[in-house]
Each structure stands twice: as structure tokens, then as C-alpha cells.
Design an enzyme around this catalytic site. Structure first.
Site, PDB file in Angstrom:
ATOM      1  CG  ASP A  11     -12.249   8.453  -0.070  1.00  0.00           C
ATOM      2  OD1 ASP A  11     -11.407   8.448   0.840  1.00  0.00           O
ATOM      3  OD2 ASP A  11     -12.915   7.442  -0.392  1.00  0.00           O
ATOM      4  CG  ASN A  55      -4.282  -1.208  -0.646  1.00  0.00           C
ATOM      5  OD1 ASN A  55      -3.465  -1.063  -1.543  1.00  0.00           O
ATOM      6  ND2 ASN A  55      -4.625  -0.232   0.163  1.00  0.00           N
ATOM      7  CG  HIS A  81      -0.893  -2.599   1.451  1.00  0.00           C
ATOM      8  ND1 HIS A  81      -1.800  -1.629   1.804  1.00  0.00           N
ATOM      9  CD2 HIS A  81      -1.233  -3.702   2.159  1.00  0.00           C
ATOM     10  CE1 HIS A  81      -2.644  -2.109   2.697  1.00  0.00           C
ATOM     11  NE2 HIS A  81      -2.317  -3.371   2.937  1.00  0.00           N
ATOM     12  CG  ASP A  89       1.730   2.138  -1.374  1.00  0.00           C
ATOM     13  OD1 ASP A  89       0.672   2.467  -0.808  1.00  0.00           O
ATOM     14  OD2 ASP A  89       2.716   1.660  -0.764  1.00  0.00           O
ATOM     15  CG  ASP A 128      -8.591   6.335   0.403  1.00  0.00           C
ATOM     16  OD1 ASP A 128      -8.746   7.006   1.450  1.00  0.00           O
ATOM     17  OD2 ASP A 128      -9.448   5.535  -0.004  1.00  0.00           O
TER      18      ASP A 128
END
Length: 159
Positions: free
Chosen positions: A43, A51, A56, A60, A86
């Protein structure tokens, strides 16, 4: 069409569906032949903050970079997949506990030294990784639950 069914659109690596099918096959192989397989869940730490602060697109791009690092540091017979959001999963065959711990330490070091840059800003990132081994009575669902719980224990330790 099969490419889309088994691959994550953002990162280009395998997706959850492929991961689960691969895990089911490995459970059967471990049961039949006595092989071993480590199931790792990863994770990304602080992705929400990235973010929120940088957008974002930055998050990404970070996920894509993380996938590249993972793919570059596993064997071709192993599996790396984006499970969603994630979270990533890895299936590492025929390693003992020390070797898995070494692999985790190596990956965490790679993330820690990675110079992820977005719009001329260095954004540090890390991850929490938990794992378990396939046992003779395990199911894919049970293993995923155990690896997920181990990942959350690792996340709690790092806080």
C-alpha cells in the site's frame, strides 16, 4: 481483448483479476507439488496527501512509477499486479522467509531513494508491505485477507 481483461489501464501491469487467478493456480501447485509462494500486499503511503496537494495527475504518475519499480525488481516468473487504488500485490515463488524479507527491504529502499519529481518538485514516497506464505489448507481469498492484514500491521508499525 484479453489484454484489457487482465491488465491495469493506468500502470500497464496485471490487474486484480489476473492476480486472483494466478494466486488460485499457485495455491493448487503448492498443494500438489509442495512448492511455496509468498503473497505480498503493498500500500502506497501518503498517496492521498500527494493527490490533495499536487493533483491526481501527480498521484497517477507516482503509481505508474511504482509499478515500473516493482516490475523491474521481480523475476519474470513472479507476478505483480495493481489490485486497485494504491494497493499492489506480488506473488513470489520459491523463496524462504529471509529471502522475502530481503526482497521487501530492497523494494522499500528503492522507494526511499527514488527521486520522484512532479512539476520540478521532489515528492518522497514510501510503502507498507505485508506478506504471508501459501499453506496446504489455504484458499486465495484467505491468503488475500492474511496478506492484507499483514500489510496493515506493517503500516501501523511505520507510523
Amino acid at each position: 481483448m484479453k489484454q484489457h481483461a487482465y491488465h491495469d489501464v493506468l500502470t500497464g501491469i496485471s490487474n486484480r483479476r489476473f492476480f486472483v487467478e494466478s494466486l488460485e493456480n499457485r495455491v493448487e501447485r503448492c498443494r500438489r507439488y509442495g512448492d511455496n509462494c509468498a503473497v505480498l500486499f503493498l500500500d502506497v503511503d501518503n498517496l492521498k496527501a500527494i493527490n490533495d496537494e499536487h493533483g491526481h495527475a501527480a498521484g497517477d504518475a507516482l503509481l505508474v512509477r511504482l509499478a515500473e519499480i516493482l516490475k523491474a525488481n521481480i523475476r519474470t516468473t513472479d507476478v505483480v499486479a495493481r489490485l486497485g487504488g494504491d494497493e499492489f500485490g506480488l506473488l513470489l515463488d520459491n523463496l524462504n522467509g529471509d529471502q522475502v524479507a530481503d526482497k521487501i527491504d530492497f523494494l522499500l529502499q528503492q522507494f526511499g531513494t527514488e527521486k520522484y519529481v512532479h512539476e520540478d518538485k521532489k515528492l518522497p514516497f514510501g510503502a507498507s508491505i505485508g506478506y504471508c506464505f501459501v499453506g496446504p489448507q489455504d484458499t486465495a481469498d484467505g491468503l488475500m485477507s492474511r496478506a492484507d492484514a499483514a500489510m496493515y500491521r506493517a503500516k501501523d508499525k511505520s507510523r
